[in-house]
Design an enzyme around this catalytic site. Structure first.
Site, PDB file in Angstrom:
ATOM      1  N   LYS A   1       0.842  -1.201   0.000  1.00 45.03           N
ATOM      2  CA  LYS A   1       0.000   0.000   0.000  1.00 45.03           C
ATOM      3  C   LYS A   1       0.886   1.264   0.000  1.00 45.03           C
ATOM      4  O   LYS A   1       2.108   1.167  -0.012  1.00 45.03           O
ATOM      5  CB  LYS A   1      -0.966  -0.046   1.190  1.00 45.03           C
ATOM      6  CG  LYS A   1      -1.955  -1.226   1.088  1.00 45.03           C
ATOM      7  CD  LYS A   1      -3.018  -1.038   0.025  1.00 45.03           C
ATOM      8  CE  LYS A   1      -3.698  -2.285  -0.491  1.00 45.03           C
ATOM      9  NZ  LYS A   1      -4.442  -3.072   0.466  1.00 45.03           N
TER      10      LYS A   1
HETATM   11  C1  LIG Z   1      -5.518  -4.110   0.728  1.00 45.78           C
HETATM   12  C2  LIG Z   1      -6.980  -3.902   0.742  1.00 45.78           C
HETATM   13  C3  LIG Z   1      -7.773  -4.242   1.847  1.00 45.78           C
HETATM   14  C4  LIG Z   1      -7.260  -5.029   3.001  1.00 45.78           C
HETATM   15  O1  LIG Z   1      -6.158  -4.473   3.617  1.00 45.78           O
HETATM   16  P1  LIG Z   1      -5.368  -5.331   4.706  1.00 45.78           P
HETATM   17  O2  LIG Z   1      -4.615  -4.292   5.470  1.00 45.78           O
HETATM   18  O3  LIG Z   1      -4.473  -6.262   3.938  1.00 45.78           O
HETATM   19  O4  LIG Z   1      -6.359  -6.063   5.528  1.00 45.78           O
HETATM   20  C5  LIG Z   1      -9.110  -3.905   1.836  1.00 45.78           C
HETATM   21  N1  LIG Z   1      -9.661  -3.281   0.784  1.00 45.78           N
HETATM   22  C6  LIG Z   1      -8.947  -2.971  -0.304  1.00 45.78           C
HETATM   23  C7  LIG Z   1      -9.621  -2.254  -1.438  1.00 45.78           C
HETATM   24  C8  LIG Z   1      -7.590  -3.284  -0.375  1.00 45.78           C
HETATM   25  O5  LIG Z   1      -6.885  -2.997  -1.477  1.00 45.78           O
END
Ligand SMILES: *Cc1c(COP(=O)(O)O)cnc(C)c1O
Length: 392
Positions: free
Chosen positions: A191
């Site tokens: 992210k």
């Molecule tokens: C990455 C992601 C999540 C989940 O994030 P985590 O921190 O891995 O639980 C939820 N929604 C979207 C759109 C994502 O890209």
């Protein structure tokens, strides 16, 4: 095969400051939720809300999935309820609704932004509908004004899945400070900033914040920091609900403290790469990603292109050739309506989601990360141009 090293689709950028802060956490003896977590939460609220943070509560959790689950629980989602979200997302957005025994109503996307199609939300509302969970796809803000207007009209809660959206603005306001009940960010490894695994639930609702804090740690009525460091030593606590184990460690928060300080710089680096891509790809058989409104910030978590009809390669062929040239790529997303669980539970057909389906068949996410060098960016550009000019 390429002789060059593999160029991945995403990589974190971790500096010496993060490493030193993690070492400090390890040496301090306080490795789980404690002072660094508190500091990370305070810094996060200030990042979004300015010096007084405007009454924002930032609650650190060990994933965005955990944060979405806590937010949905705290707004009162229960068995028998329905929650509306987009089919064009990661399964985490929707699965938390099922954790609570409620049902998911998937909606198609806006063809330009791949954000939830606001003109289809009202058609999905039933007497059971309790909430809407929009996703800021790729880091471009969803049409929150329209979504909030629908929510107000029908008495629905709004939880923003902002996993892609740090920092993203809408009409100059940062996502996380808009008028939703809660907003959840992700600090997963790929992210826009990372704590390895982690997330942040943000809300202005003090009652929602209190409930999420209790449910974050076993349903205990006080968190570990208060319990172990309060002036008056206290061993006493009460369990008020069957809560979860969703707290963030201080080791992870140590990373987050410094990643957050760099978040604007990371966004600027991503945006520079996006500008180079946009210029270099303008004459190719590609639809380029949409830009934010003038004056607004796109977090640029993803750079998603769509092959047009005159592309010499199919989507799968294009990705295969990129990998053969040593370049990683991905697809965001295989829409939920195509996955066996969601398809079979709700009897979904691709024809119900024509715009998401078409996007799925044409989209490719190209490498985009803050520490991509000019040479690496040029390598992606040269390879994409060669493949889409010649088909090989
Ligand atoms: C990455 C992601 C999540 C989940 O994030 P985590 O921190 O891995 O639980 C939820 N929604 C979207 C759109 C994502 O890209």
């Amino acid at each position: 095969m390429s002789a060059l090293p593999f160029l991945p689709f995403a990589l974190p950028e971790i500096g010496e400051e993060e490493i030193a802060e993690v070492a400090d956490a390890l040496r301090s003896g306080w490795v789980t939720t404690g002072p660094k977590c508190k500091r990370f939460e305070a810094d996060f609220a200030e990042f979004l809300g300015g010096p007084d943070a405007g009454g924002l509560h930032a609650i650190a959790v060990n994933s965005a999935t955990a944060g979405l689950h806590l937010a949905a629980e705290a707004v009162g989602i229960q068995p028998g309820d329905e929650v509306i979200t987009t089919t064009h997302t990661f399964t985490a957005t929707a699965e938390v609704v099922r954790y609570l025994g409620a049902d998911v109503k998937l909606v198609d996307v806006d063809p330009a932004t791949l954000n939830i199609a606001v003109d289809e939300i009202e058609g999905a509302i039933t007497p059971r509908t309790k909430a809407i969970i929009p996703v800021h796809y790729a880091g471009l803000a969803a049409d929150m004004d329209a979504i909030h207007a629908i929510a107000r009209k029908h008495g629905l809660k709004v939880i923003e899945d902002a996993a892609h959206a740090l920092p993203t603005t809408l009409d100059g306001r940062l996502v996380g400070t808009l008028d939703s009940d809660a907003t959840v960010f992700s600090f997963y490894a790929n992210k826009t900033m990372t704590t390895g695994e982690g997330g942040m639930l943000v809300t202005r609702d003090a009652g929602l914040a209190a409930r999420a804090k209790v449910m974050r740690l076993h349903g205990i009525n006080r968190d570990a920091f208060d319990r172990f460091t309060a002036k008056v030593p206290s061993w006493y606590y009460e369990i008020v609900a069957p809560g979860f184990k969703y707290n963030l460690t201080d080791i992870a928060a140590a990373l987050g403290i410094h990643q957050l300080k760099k978040a604007r710089g990371f966004q600027a680096a991503r945006q520079r790469i996006v500008q180079r891509y946009d210029e270099a790809f303008a004459d190719l058989p590609l639809a380029l990603p949409p830009q934010p409104k003038a004056g607004d910030t796109h977090a640029w978590h993803l750079y998603v292109v769509r092959l047009t009809d005159d592309s010499p390669l199919s989507r799968d062929g294009f990705i295969e050739q990129l990998f053969a040239a040593g370049i990683g790529a991905s697809v965001h997303y295989i829409p939920l309506h195509l996955h066996p669980y969601w398809r079979d539970r709700y009897g979904l057909k691709p024809q119900q989601f024509p715009r998401s389906q078409l996007a799925y068949e044409r989209t490719v996410s190209l490498p985009l990360y803050s520490k991509m060098t000019d040479a690496e960016t040029q390598r992606v550009i040269d390879t994409v141009r060669r493949l889409l000019k010649t088909g090989a």
